[in-house]
Scaffold this motif. Structure first.
Motif, PDB file in Angstrom:
ATOM      1  N   VAL A 184       0.823  -1.205   0.000  1.00  0.00           N
ATOM      2  CA  VAL A 184       0.000   0.000   0.000  1.00  0.00           C
ATOM      3  C   VAL A 184       0.857   1.256   0.000  1.00  0.00           C
ATOM      4  CG1 VAL A 184      -1.599   1.362   1.396  1.00  0.00           C
ATOM      5  CG2 VAL A 184      -2.050  -1.049   0.993  1.00  0.00           C
ATOM      6  N   GLU A 185       1.848   1.311   0.870  1.00  0.00           N
ATOM      7  CA  GLU A 185       2.655   2.525   0.988  1.00  0.00           C
ATOM      8  C   GLU A 185       3.411   2.827  -0.301  1.00  0.00           C
ATOM      9  OE1 GLU A 185       2.361   4.594   3.325  1.00  0.00           O
ATOM     10  OE2 GLU A 185       1.081   3.324   4.577  1.00  0.00           O
ATOM     11  N   ASP A 186       3.944   1.799  -0.967  1.00  0.00           N
ATOM     12  CA  ASP A 186       4.642   2.018  -2.229  1.00  0.00           C
ATOM     13  C   ASP A 186       3.696   2.548  -3.297  1.00  0.00           C
ATOM     14  OD1 ASP A 186       6.959   1.105  -1.059  1.00  0.00           O
ATOM     15  OD2 ASP A 186       6.710  -0.956  -1.776  1.00  0.00           O
ATOM     16  N   ALA A 187       2.491   1.958  -3.351  1.00  0.00           N
ATOM     17  CA  ALA A 187       1.522   2.422  -4.342  1.00  0.00           C
ATOM     18  C   ALA A 187       1.089   3.862  -4.067  1.00  0.00           C
ATOM     19  CB  ALA A 187       0.309   1.498  -4.352  1.00  0.00           C
ATOM     20  N   LEU A 188       0.919   4.207  -2.808  1.00  0.00           N
ATOM     21  CA  LEU A 188       0.505   5.565  -2.469  1.00  0.00           C
ATOM     22  C   LEU A 188       1.611   6.578  -2.747  1.00  0.00           C
ATOM     23  CD1 LEU A 188      -1.562   5.081   0.802  1.00  0.00           C
ATOM     24  CD2 LEU A 188      -2.387   5.742  -1.453  1.00  0.00           C
ATOM     25  N   ASP A 189       2.863   6.179  -2.605  1.00  0.00           N
ATOM     26  CA  ASP A 189       3.955   7.097  -2.938  1.00  0.00           C
ATOM     27  C   ASP A 189       3.891   7.497  -4.412  1.00  0.00           C
ATOM     28  OD1 ASP A 189       4.895   7.091  -0.375  1.00  0.00           O
ATOM     29  OD2 ASP A 189       6.442   5.569  -0.725  1.00  0.00           O
ATOM     30  N   GLY A 190       3.695   6.509  -5.289  1.00  0.00           N
ATOM     31  CA  GLY A 190       3.560   6.816  -6.705  1.00  0.00           C
ATOM     32  C   GLY A 190       2.309   7.618  -7.007  1.00  0.00           C
ATOM     33  N   PHE A 191       1.228   7.305  -6.320  1.00  0.00           N
ATOM     34  CA  PHE A 191      -0.027   8.031  -6.536  1.00  0.00           C
ATOM     35  C   PHE A 191       0.111   9.494  -6.135  1.00  0.00           C
ATOM     36  CE2 PHE A 191      -4.042   9.540  -4.654  1.00  0.00           C
ATOM     37  CZ  PHE A 191      -4.850   9.491  -5.773  1.00  0.00           C
ATOM     38  N   TRP A 192       0.722   9.746  -4.968  1.00  0.00           N
ATOM     39  CA  TRP A 192       0.869  11.131  -4.517  1.00  0.00           C
ATOM     40  C   TRP A 192       1.833  11.898  -5.410  1.00  0.00           C
ATOM     41  CZ3 TRP A 192      -2.364  13.589  -1.578  1.00  0.00           C
ATOM     42  CH2 TRP A 192      -3.145  12.873  -0.662  1.00  0.00           C
ATOM     43  N   ALA A 193       2.832  11.233  -5.960  1.00  0.00           N
ATOM     44  CA  ALA A 193       3.734  11.897  -6.897  1.00  0.00           C
ATOM     45  C   ALA A 193       2.978  12.333  -8.154  1.00  0.00           C
ATOM     46  CB  ALA A 193       4.891  10.968  -7.254  1.00  0.00           C
ATOM     47  N   HIS A 194       2.110  11.448  -8.658  1.00  0.00           N
ATOM     48  CA  HIS A 194       1.314  11.814  -9.829  1.00  0.00           C
ATOM     49  C   HIS A 194       0.326  12.928  -9.491  1.00  0.00           C
ATOM     50  CE1 HIS A 194      -0.463  11.241 -13.766  1.00  0.00           C
ATOM     51  NE2 HIS A 194      -1.668  11.190 -13.202  1.00  0.00           N
ATOM     52  N   CYS A 195      -0.248  12.899  -8.286  1.00  0.00           N
ATOM     53  CA  CYS A 195      -1.177  13.955  -7.881  1.00  0.00           C
ATOM     54  C   CYS A 195      -0.477  15.306  -7.808  1.00  0.00           C
ATOM     55  CB  CYS A 195      -1.804  13.612  -6.530  1.00  0.00           C
ATOM     56  SG  CYS A 195      -3.013  12.278  -6.609  1.00  0.00           S
ATOM     57  N   GLU A 196       0.764  15.318  -7.382  1.00  0.00           N
ATOM     58  CA  GLU A 196       1.519  16.571  -7.355  1.00  0.00           C
ATOM     59  C   GLU A 196       1.726  17.105  -8.769  1.00  0.00           C
ATOM     60  OE1 GLU A 196       3.640  19.794  -5.711  1.00  0.00           O
ATOM     61  OE2 GLU A 196       2.167  18.355  -4.933  1.00  0.00           O
ATOM     62  N   HIS A 197       1.958  16.205  -9.709  1.00  0.00           N
ATOM     63  CA  HIS A 197       2.088  16.606 -11.107  1.00  0.00           C
ATOM     64  C   HIS A 197       0.777  17.192 -11.623  1.00  0.00           C
ATOM     65  CE1 HIS A 197       2.828  16.427 -15.412  1.00  0.00           C
ATOM     66  NE2 HIS A 197       1.808  15.585 -15.547  1.00  0.00           N
ATOM     67  N   LEU A 198      -0.340  16.555 -11.283  1.00  0.00           N
ATOM     68  CA  LEU A 198      -1.641  17.067 -11.717  1.00  0.00           C
ATOM     69  C   LEU A 198      -1.939  18.424 -11.090  1.00  0.00           C
ATOM     70  CD1 LEU A 198      -3.853  13.842 -11.540  1.00  0.00           C
ATOM     71  CD2 LEU A 198      -2.752  14.864 -13.543  1.00  0.00           C
ATOM     72  N   ARG A 199      -1.600  18.573  -9.843  1.00  0.00           N
ATOM     73  CA  ARG A 199      -1.839  19.850  -9.173  1.00  0.00           C
ATOM     74  C   ARG A 199      -1.064  20.979  -9.869  1.00  0.00           C
ATOM     75  NH1 ARG A 199      -3.718  21.632  -4.356  1.00  0.00           N
ATOM     76  NH2 ARG A 199      -4.147  19.521  -3.651  1.00  0.00           N
ATOM     77  N   ALA A 200       0.175  20.695 -10.253  1.00  0.00           N
ATOM     78  CA  ALA A 200       0.975  21.703 -10.934  1.00  0.00           C
ATOM     79  C   ALA A 200       0.365  22.066 -12.294  1.00  0.00           C
ATOM     80  CB  ALA A 200       2.411  21.205 -11.102  1.00  0.00           C
ATOM     81  N   ASP A 201      -0.157  21.056 -13.023  1.00  0.00           N
ATOM     82  CA  ASP A 201      -0.770  21.329 -14.325  1.00  0.00           C
ATOM     83  C   ASP A 201      -2.011  22.207 -14.186  1.00  0.00           C
ATOM     84  OD1 ASP A 201       1.197  19.852 -15.498  1.00  0.00           O
ATOM     85  OD2 ASP A 201      -0.034  18.062 -15.811  1.00  0.00           O
ATOM     86  N   VAL A 202      -2.863  21.874 -13.229  1.00  0.00           N
ATOM     87  CA  VAL A 202      -4.085  22.659 -13.048  1.00  0.00           C
ATOM     88  C   VAL A 202      -3.758  24.060 -12.556  1.00  0.00           C
ATOM     89  CG1 VAL A 202      -6.268  22.799 -11.788  1.00  0.00           C
ATOM     90  CG2 VAL A 202      -5.476  20.605 -12.669  1.00  0.00           C
ATOM     91  N   GLN A 203      -2.753  24.170 -11.688  1.00  0.00           N
ATOM     92  CA  GLN A 203      -2.371  25.500 -11.207  1.00  0.00           C
ATOM     93  C   GLN A 203      -1.870  26.374 -12.359  1.00  0.00           C
ATOM     94  OE1 GLN A 203      -2.864  26.584  -8.047  1.00  0.00           O
ATOM     95  NE2 GLN A 203      -2.281  28.592  -8.881  1.00  0.00           N
ATOM     96  N   GLU A 204      -1.196  25.743 -13.311  1.00  0.00           N
ATOM     97  CA  GLU A 204      -0.745  26.497 -14.476  1.00  0.00           C
ATOM     98  C   GLU A 204      -1.931  26.987 -15.297  1.00  0.00           C
ATOM     99  OE1 GLU A 204       2.146  25.878 -18.406  1.00  0.00           O
ATOM    100  OE2 GLU A 204       1.922  24.297 -16.891  1.00  0.00           O
ATOM    101  N   LEU A 205      -2.968  26.140 -15.450  1.00  0.00           N
ATOM    102  CA  LEU A 205      -4.168  26.575 -16.160  1.00  0.00           C
ATOM    103  C   LEU A 205      -4.859  27.727 -15.431  1.00  0.00           C
ATOM    104  CD1 LEU A 205      -5.719  23.118 -17.165  1.00  0.00           C
ATOM    105  CD2 LEU A 205      -4.378  24.675 -18.601  1.00  0.00           C
ATOM    106  N   ILE A 206      -4.863  27.655 -14.100  1.00  0.00           N
ATOM    107  CA  ILE A 206      -5.488  28.726 -13.319  1.00  0.00           C
ATOM    108  C   ILE A 206      -4.708  30.024 -13.491  1.00  0.00           C
ATOM    109  CG2 ILE A 206      -6.044  29.498 -10.981  1.00  0.00           C
ATOM    110  CD1 ILE A 206      -6.588  26.587 -10.252  1.00  0.00           C
ATOM    111  N   ASP A 207      -3.376  29.920 -13.449  1.00  0.00           N
ATOM    112  CA  ASP A 207      -2.554  31.123 -13.599  1.00  0.00           C
ATOM    113  C   ASP A 207      -2.737  31.761 -14.970  1.00  0.00           C
ATOM    114  OD1 ASP A 207      -1.619  30.670 -11.062  1.00  0.00           O
ATOM    115  OD2 ASP A 207       0.224  29.652 -11.717  1.00  0.00           O
ATOM    116  N   ARG A 208      -2.979  30.955 -15.993  1.00  0.00           N
ATOM    117  CA  ARG A 208      -3.178  31.492 -17.345  1.00  0.00           C
ATOM    118  C   ARG A 208      -4.609  31.944 -17.596  1.00  0.00           C
ATOM    119  NH1 ARG A 208       0.075  27.194 -21.239  1.00  0.00           N
ATOM    120  NH2 ARG A 208       2.185  27.563 -20.389  1.00  0.00           N
ATOM    121  N   GLY A 209      -5.482  31.730 -16.611  1.00  0.00           N
ATOM    122  CA  GLY A 209      -6.868  32.134 -16.776  1.00  0.00           C
ATOM    123  C   GLY A 209      -7.656  31.260 -17.716  1.00  0.00           C
ATOM    124  N   ARG A 210      -7.244  30.000 -17.892  1.00  0.00           N
ATOM    125  CA  ARG A 210      -7.919  29.092 -18.827  1.00  0.00           C
ATOM    126  C   ARG A 210      -8.974  28.240 -18.136  1.00  0.00           C
ATOM    127  NH1 ARG A 210      -3.361  26.113 -22.305  1.00  0.00           N
ATOM    128  NH2 ARG A 210      -5.283  25.302 -23.268  1.00  0.00           N
TER     129      ARG A 210
END
Length: 474
Positions: A143-169
Motif C-alpha cells: 500500500v505505501e509504495d503504491a501511495l507514494d507513486g499516486f501522490w507523486a502523480h497527484c503533485e504533477h496534476l496539481r501543478a498542471d491545473v495551477q498552471e491553467l489557473i494562472d493562465r486564466g484558462r
C-alpha cells in the motif's frame, strides 16, 4: 478445453449508477441512523468485533443495484486484512457481501466518479485507467509504495491545473472549487488504498425498508511492538494505556462503542479520539497526531472491577482516522491476588528459614538433618507450582498489563528453587553468605513489583493520573 466447446461466460461485473453511488458514499448520515460497535477481548486471546447498523433504504431512490438486481449497500470502509470468522446478517438471516473482485469494481467506479472535472481530459483518462485501478487493487503489504507513486502523480496534476489557473484558462467557479474537489478525491483514494468497501448485496424486495444489518469478525489485537527498556521502567509507576482502532467512525448519525476487556484486568478510562491528518497533497506522507477528544467514559472509574465501557457520540464529519484509548489496570482478583499471597508466603518462609538457620537447636527436633532432601523436594514442588500457575493463556492486552506480576511470580519460583538448593547442598560460610544475598535480592525485586502494582492502582483511583493529563502534559 476441446475444439468446438463453447467457453463459459465471464461473470458479470458490478455496474451501478456512479452518480447515485457517489451521493450514497458522501452522505452516509442520511441513510445510516445508528451504528453500534462492540469489541470483545476474550481471555483466550481472540478479539471479536461486532457491528450493528440501523439502515434506511428509503433514504435514496433509486438505490444502487448490480446486474443481477441486488441492492448494493456499502456500509463502511474496512481495513485490508483477512476477514477471520466473518459473519454478515440482515434482519436475523445470513446476508451475502460482494466478493473481492466486485468490491474492487465498485471502488473503481466510485473513484472515477470523484475525479475532479477541472483536470484536462487526457490527464483524467490516465488517472482513471492507470492510477485508480493500481490504488484500489494494491495488496496490503504494498500500500505505501503504491501511495507514494499516486501522490507523486497527484503533485504533477496539481501543478498542471495551477498552471491553467494562472493562465486564466479555467472558469472562476472551477478554479475556486479545485482544491476542495481534489482533496476529496485524494482522501477517498487514500482510504480505498488502505481498505475496501464492505458492501452488502440484498434482495431487491427490501428496497424502501428500514433494516438492521450486522457483521462480525475476529481480529488479532496487537498491543504494539516489544517495548524498550525505558518503556518497561516507565510502566513501573504508570498504568498501561492501549488503543483500539475504529474504522469509518463518522459514517452514521449516532455512534455507540462498547468495549469489554478480559476479566483479569480492569478498565479505568475509556476515550474516543480523532487524529488530525496533516498530509499535504504531496508524496511527503502524513503525520498523524491526536486532534481532539470525541467522547470519554469516566463512569468506569466508579466501578472497582469494571471490564466493560460504553460510549455514545454524534460524529460531525468524516474523520480520516479515529481510535479508542483505554487506561487498563490489573484487577484485584486472579493473578494480582495470587501474586500478593505468594510473595507474602515466600517472605514468611524466608523469615522462618532465617530463624532456623540462627537457632537450629531451639527450632528443629532431634535427628533432623540440615541440609535435608525432604525440605529440598518441598521447595521444588512450590517452585513448579508457581511456574505452572504463571502459564495461563492470555489476551495480548492482559500480557502487557500483567507483565510485572508475572515477573514477580517467576522470580518467586526462582527463589524457591534457590531455597531447594540451599536445603540440599551444604555450603561453606562464604558461599552461603553470597548465595543468601542473591536469594534475598531476587525476592526483594519481586516484592517491589507487587507493591508497585498496588501503588499504581491506588494512585490512579485517587486521581493522580489521567489519560488527559498524559496527552496534554504538565
Amino acid at each position: 478445453m476441446s475444439q468446438g466447446q463453447v467457453p463459459p461466460p465471464e461473470p458479470e461485473r458490478t455496474a451501478v449508477d456512479v452518480d447515485v453511488l457517489r451521493t450514497l458514499f458522501l452522505s452516509p448520515r442520511d441513510w445510516i441512523h445508528r451504528r453500534v460497535e462492540s469489541v470483545l477481548m476474550s481471555p483466550d486471546g481472540v478479539t471479536r468485533r461486532k457491528v450493528s447498523l440501523d439502515v434506511d433504504l428509503a433514504a435514496h431512490d433509486p438505490w444502487p443495484a448490480d446486474a443481477a438486481g441486488r441492492l448494493l449497500v456499502p456500509v463502511t470502509i474496512q481495513a485490508k486484512q483477512p476477514l477471520r470468522n466473518f459473519d454478515a446478517v440482515c434482519e436475523g438471516e445470513p446476508a451475502p457481501v460482494l466478493s473481492t473482485e466486485d468490491n474492487g469494481a465498485l471502488a473503481e467506479a466510485l473513484l472515477r466518479g470523484l475525479i475532479p472535472e477541472q483536470l484536462p481530459p487526457a490527464e483524467a483518462a490516465v488517472l482513471a485507467e492507470q492510477h485508480v485501478p493500481a490504488v484500489v487493487h494494491v495488496p496490503e503489504l504494498l500500500v505505501e509504495d503504491a501511495l507514494d507513486g499516486f501522490w507523486a502523480h497527484c503533485e504533477h496534476l496539481r501543478a498542471d491545473v495551477q498552471e491553467l489557473i494562472d493562465r486564466g484558462r479555467l472558469p472562476a467557479e472551477d478554479a475556486e472549487n479545485w482544491d476542495g474537489d481534489f482533496a476529496l478525491f485524494t482522501t477517498v483514494a487514500d482510504q480505498l488504498a488502505r481498505g475496501f468497501l464492505l458492501t452488502f448485496a440484498l434482495p431487491a424486495e427490501l428496497a424502501g425498508r428500514r433494516l438492521v444489518l450486522k457483521y462480525a469478525m475476529d481480529e488479532q489485537y496487537a498491543a504494539g511492538s516489544r517495548p524498550r527498556a525505558r518503556d518497561r521502567l516507565r510502566h513501573c509507576w504508570m498504568p498501561w494505556v492501549g488503543r483500539v482502532g475504529l474504522h469509518d467512525l463518522a459514517s452514521c448519525r449516532s455512534f455507540h462503542l462498547e468495549l469489554t476487556v478480559p476479566a483479569e484486568v480492569r478498565l479505568h478510562e475509556f476515550t474516543v479520539l480523532s487524529s488530525d491528518d496533516d498530509r499535504p497533497a504531496a508524496p511527503a506522507g502524513s503525520h498523524r497526531a491526536v486532534h481532539r477528544v470525541l467522547a470519554e467514559d469516566r463512569t468506569v472509574r466508579r466501578w472497582p472491577g469494571a471490564v466493560r465501557g460504553h460510549l455514545a457520540l454524534r460524529p460531525t464529519s468524516r474523520f480520516d482516522d479515529a481510535f479508542c484509548e483505554m487506561v487498563i489496570l490489573p484487577a484485584r482478583q486472579g493473578i494480582t491476588a495470587f501474586a500478593s499471597v505468594a510473595v507474602s508466603l515466600v517472605t514468611a518462609v524466608l523469615l522462618l528459614v532465617g530463624v532456623v538457620a540462627l537457632v537450629p537447636q531451639q527450632v528443629l527436633g532431634p535427628g533432623w538433618q540440615v541440609p535435608s532432601a525432604a525440605a529440598s523436594i518441598v521447595m521444588s514442588v512450590v517452585a513448579v507450582l508457581l511456574s505452572w500457575i504463571n502459564r495461563q493463556p492470555e489476551h495480548d492486552l492482559s500480557v502487557r498489563v500483567m507483565r510485572p506480576l508475572r515477573y514477580a511470580l517467576n522470580l518467586e519460583a526462582f527463589v524457591m528453587l534457590m531455597l531447594a538448593g540451599a536445603a540440599s547442598v551444604p555450603f561453606t560460610a562464604a558461599a552461603a553468605g553470597a548465595y543468601w544475598a542473591l536469594l534475598l535480592l531476587v525476592h526483594v525485586l519481586s516484592l517491589v513489583l507487587v507493591v508497585r502494582t498496588w501503588w499504581v492502582r491506588r494512585a490512579v483511583d485517587r486521581g493522580r493520573y489521567t489519560a488527559r493529563a498524559r496527552r496534554h502534559g504538565p
